[in-house]
Design an enzyme around this catalytic site. Structure first.
Site, PDB file in Angstrom:
ATOM      1  N   ILE A 320       0.852  -1.185   0.000  1.00  0.00           N
ATOM      2  CA  ILE A 320       0.000   0.000   0.000  1.00  0.00           C
ATOM      3  C   ILE A 320       0.885   1.231   0.000  1.00  0.00           C
ATOM      4  O   ILE A 320       1.919   1.268   0.678  1.00  0.00           O
ATOM      5  CB  ILE A 320      -0.959  -0.005   1.213  1.00  0.00           C
ATOM      6  CG1 ILE A 320      -1.868   1.238   1.190  1.00  0.00           C
ATOM      7  CG2 ILE A 320      -0.204  -0.093   2.520  1.00  0.00           C
ATOM      8  CD1 ILE A 320      -2.970   1.194   2.230  1.00  0.00           C
ATOM      9  N   GLN A 327      -0.361  12.327   2.446  1.00  0.00           N
ATOM     10  CA  GLN A 327      -0.330  11.517   3.659  1.00  0.00           C
ATOM     11  C   GLN A 327      -0.925  12.281   4.842  1.00  0.00           C
ATOM     12  O   GLN A 327      -1.050  13.495   4.822  1.00  0.00           O
ATOM     13  CB  GLN A 327       1.108  11.086   3.962  1.00  0.00           C
ATOM     14  CG  GLN A 327       1.663  10.089   2.959  1.00  0.00           C
ATOM     15  CD  GLN A 327       3.092   9.685   3.249  1.00  0.00           C
ATOM     16  OE1 GLN A 327       3.707  10.181   4.176  1.00  0.00           O
ATOM     17  NE2 GLN A 327       3.637   8.780   2.439  1.00  0.00           N
ATOM     18  N   LYS A 329      -3.978  12.262   5.875  1.00  0.00           N
ATOM     19  CA  LYS A 329      -5.296  12.825   5.582  1.00  0.00           C
ATOM     20  C   LYS A 329      -6.389  11.760   5.597  1.00  0.00           C
ATOM     21  O   LYS A 329      -7.513  12.036   5.182  1.00  0.00           O
ATOM     22  CB  LYS A 329      -5.272  13.521   4.216  1.00  0.00           C
ATOM     23  CG  LYS A 329      -4.351  14.727   4.172  1.00  0.00           C
ATOM     24  CD  LYS A 329      -4.430  15.440   2.829  1.00  0.00           C
ATOM     25  CE  LYS A 329      -3.517  16.658   2.809  1.00  0.00           C
ATOM     26  NZ  LYS A 329      -3.593  17.386   1.511  1.00  0.00           N
ATOM     27  N   GLY A 330      -6.059  10.544   6.056  1.00  0.00           N
ATOM     28  CA  GLY A 330      -7.060   9.494   6.159  1.00  0.00           C
ATOM     29  C   GLY A 330      -7.179   8.615   4.937  1.00  0.00           C
ATOM     30  O   GLY A 330      -7.985   7.668   4.932  1.00  0.00           O
ATOM     31  N   TYR A 331      -6.396   8.875   3.885  1.00  0.00           N
ATOM     32  CA  TYR A 331      -6.514   8.076   2.667  1.00  0.00           C
ATOM     33  C   TYR A 331      -5.986   6.657   2.864  1.00  0.00           C
ATOM     34  O   TYR A 331      -6.535   5.698   2.306  1.00  0.00           O
ATOM     35  CB  TYR A 331      -5.778   8.760   1.519  1.00  0.00           C
ATOM     36  CG  TYR A 331      -6.322  10.128   1.181  1.00  0.00           C
ATOM     37  CD1 TYR A 331      -7.689  10.335   1.045  1.00  0.00           C
ATOM     38  CD2 TYR A 331      -5.476  11.217   0.986  1.00  0.00           C
ATOM     39  CE1 TYR A 331      -8.201  11.584   0.737  1.00  0.00           C
ATOM     40  CE2 TYR A 331      -5.979  12.477   0.683  1.00  0.00           C
ATOM     41  CZ  TYR A 331      -7.334  12.649   0.554  1.00  0.00           C
ATOM     42  OH  TYR A 331      -7.835  13.889   0.256  1.00  0.00           O
ATOM     43  N   GLY A 332      -4.915   6.518   3.626  1.00  0.00           N
ATOM     44  CA  GLY A 332      -4.400   5.181   3.891  1.00  0.00           C
ATOM     45  C   GLY A 332      -5.392   4.334   4.663  1.00  0.00           C
ATOM     46  O   GLY A 332      -5.593   3.153   4.358  1.00  0.00           O
ATOM     47  N   GLU A 353      -0.250  -8.853   3.921  1.00  0.00           N
ATOM     48  CA  GLU A 353       0.915  -9.703   3.702  1.00  0.00           C
ATOM     49  C   GLU A 353       2.056  -9.277   4.609  1.00  0.00           C
ATOM     50  O   GLU A 353       2.289  -8.085   4.816  1.00  0.00           O
ATOM     51  CB  GLU A 353       1.327  -9.609   2.227  1.00  0.00           C
ATOM     52  CG  GLU A 353       2.446 -10.546   1.820  1.00  0.00           C
ATOM     53  CD  GLU A 353       2.746 -10.479   0.340  1.00  0.00           C
ATOM     54  OE1 GLU A 353       3.931 -10.440  -0.027  1.00  0.00           O
ATOM     55  OE2 GLU A 353       1.767 -10.452  -0.450  1.00  0.00           O
TER      56      GLU A 353
END
Length: 543
Positions: A320, A327, A329-332, A353
């Protein structure tokens, strides 16, 4: 007869510890490479993404090393100086064509042979020890890279590697410290993976630049070529189907077998910000999920994750990446939540994984913990979290199913006058906030955690009222099943936040102990860890 591989020589690698004064703090580091007036350092106990070039005057030997240098400083300096000269001079000043073969054969026959896979891994680690590009131009962003990415050599660079003006053959290519053979075709299994950037002899940081199109991810080594391509590139969105759309934010599913070039370029770009052992150009067995933000013209890529089409270990995510400008900002978290939704919709219990990077472990610990806390909040509540009160006309209220009550059916809500609300600016771009005012958690109300294992104990008060408490007697496997998490992932998260510490004797079971988790403990952890609502909305999933 199978070929035997011997351990790679590491005599040219500087293993001494140095001190770097950075931002007023002294940090210990090792020097990985030297060039004129500059050194490339790796900070001890720190990730490789923090490695950087520093002026030679900014580093000094550690205290223990200074005493050793004072006794035999000249000899030690010559030894390190020889490595520095070898890494910084032009190819024609290097060893003769047979030098690399001599190094390969310098290992005695009594040395323990290693497997071909171990040789590849060792070879790969030493070559990817430092970044091959300092910065990458991606659309309107100029981003500092974190790790090595095996971008293939361009035709002109390959010609320069094979036929330099003073070269005497392929072996005259620049030698990588600690690697006996470093030509473009040094090893058949790894030549395609490791050739990228090995021969780029950057004399300064300004030359270690890569240009990547933010529409199709085509890469270029020169700015004019990039400018020319950008004017002609017509791609407006990733070449796949929409699987999630909430306002202007869309997740696209792209098949690596159908869009090979796009996915290969995407993988190469993502490798600049991922430190994984190897990167394979065969994307046929992978699906890529790309998160974009749309404007009036096109969709802008914010990040992506990939997963195997068939995973026998039920991995729901292989790698990912959230691009550095987007980064925190909650996207991950949105992409992690969506990866678990993919597992849930297919009837599997997924997990990422292994191994996880430091940033990956931190993100997944946040997801596991937030999922468990939100689940406990709902499970240990007599009424739904968004219900103000429950009114029962006649008879005794049935509190067993009160957690399933919809706030829209409450009598006081129907009788209360509607008040005009101020427009809120919170939410995703383009999102209809009225349609998503109530968050729906991905929990199955028919799960035994909400039926047979859940009881409501009501005790009378002196004033005639009553107090209700929810009590659940279950196992860790029950919690993991209800939250669609692996048992080991749930146990790790609960142990990290301290919810497994409180233990008490089980009633009538002798020395057997049970773990007790109260609603007060849950709220304490939620406040300490700053647990937030879900980033993903189930109503906008298009699977």
């Amino acid at each position: 007869m199978p070929t035997k591989f011997h351990p790679i020589e590491e005599q040219s690698v500087d293993t001494e510890v140095y001190i770097v004064n950075k931002n007023g703090f002294e940090q210990h580091a090792r020097i990985l490479e030297r060039r004129v007036d500059e050194v490339y350092v790796h900070y001890l106990n720190a990730d490789k993404r923090l490695d950087e070039w520093l002026s030679q005057s900014a580093v000094r030997p550690s205290g223990s090393h200074e005493a050793t240098m004072s006794s035999d400083g000249n000899a030690r300096k010559r030894k390190r100086g020889s490595v520095s000269e070898e890494d910084s001079v032009s190819p024609n000043a290097r060893a003769s064509p047979g030098h690399s073969d001599a190094l390969a054969g310098s290992v005695g026959p009594e040395a323990q042979a290693i497997t071909e896979e171990e040789y590849d891994i060792k070879h790969h680690k030493q070559i990817t020890a430092k970044r091959n590009f300092d910065k990458v131009v991606f659309g309107r962003w100029e981003i500092k890279t974190w790790y090595f990415s095996p971008y293939p050599l361009t035709e002109s660079e390959a010609e320069d590697q094979v036929a330099t003006p003073h070269s005497h053959g392929p072996s005259s290519a620049p030698r990588i410290p600690g690697v006996s053979r470093s030509t473009i075709r040094s090893h058949g299994r790894t030549s395609d993976l490791l050739a990228g950037g090995l021969g780029r002899n950057h004399s300064g940081p300004e030359k270690a630049m890569l240009w990547v199109c933010d529409r199709c991810f085509k890469y270029m080594a020169e700015g004019p070529s990039y400018e020319s391509h950008v004017r002609k590139c017509s791609r407006k969105s990733p070449p796949g189907r929409k699987v999630y759309q909430r306002g202007a934010h869309i997740i696209w599913e792209v098949d690596g077998a159908k869009e090979k070039l796009y996915c290969q370029n995407l993988s190469l770009f993502g490798k600049l910000f991922i430190d994984i052992k190897t990167l394979f150009f065969d994307c046929d067995n992978f699906l890529f999920y790309i998160l974009t933000d749309a404007d009036s013209q096109r969709d802008h890529v914010l990040g992506f994750f990939s997963k195997e089409k068939i995973s026998y270990d039920d991995y729901n995510l292989a790698c990912i990446v959230v691009l550095p400008p987007y980064q925190k900002k909650g996207y991950g978290m949105l992409m992690i939540e969506f990866s678990y939704e993919l597992s849930r919709s297919s009837g599997r219990v997924g997990t990422p994984e292994r191994p996880l990077s430091d940033l990956g472990l931190r993100s997944y610990l946040t997801y596991w913990l937030s999922t468990l806390i939100r689940f406990f909040r709902r499970l240990l509540s007599v009424l739904p979290p968004d219900a103000s009160k429950m009114i029962t006309v006649g008879g005794v209220p049935d509190l067993a199913d009160a957690h399933l009550m919809s706030p829209s059916a409450e009598p006081e809500d129907r009788a209360a006058p509607k008040m005009k609300r101020r427009k809120s600016t919170k939410g995703w771009d383009g999102e209809d906030l009225a349609a998503s005012s109530r968050v729906v958690e991905p929990y199955d109300d028919s799960d035994p955690m909400f039926t047979s294992l859940r009881t409501v104990e009501t005790t009378p008060n002196p004033d005639g009222s009553a107090t209700a408490h929810v009590v659940i007697r279950c196992t860790l496997a029950d919690i993991a099943r209800a939250t669609n998490l692996r048992v080991e992932d749930a146990a790790f998260a609960l142990n990290e936040c301290g919810l497994l510490i409180r233990r008490q004797k089980a009633d009538g079971s002798g020395a057997e102990e049970i773990v007790a988790v109260s609603r007060e403990m849950v709220e304490t952890v939620a406040k300490q860890r700053n647990v937030k609502r879900m980033c993903m909305s189930l109503a906008h999933v298009l699977l």
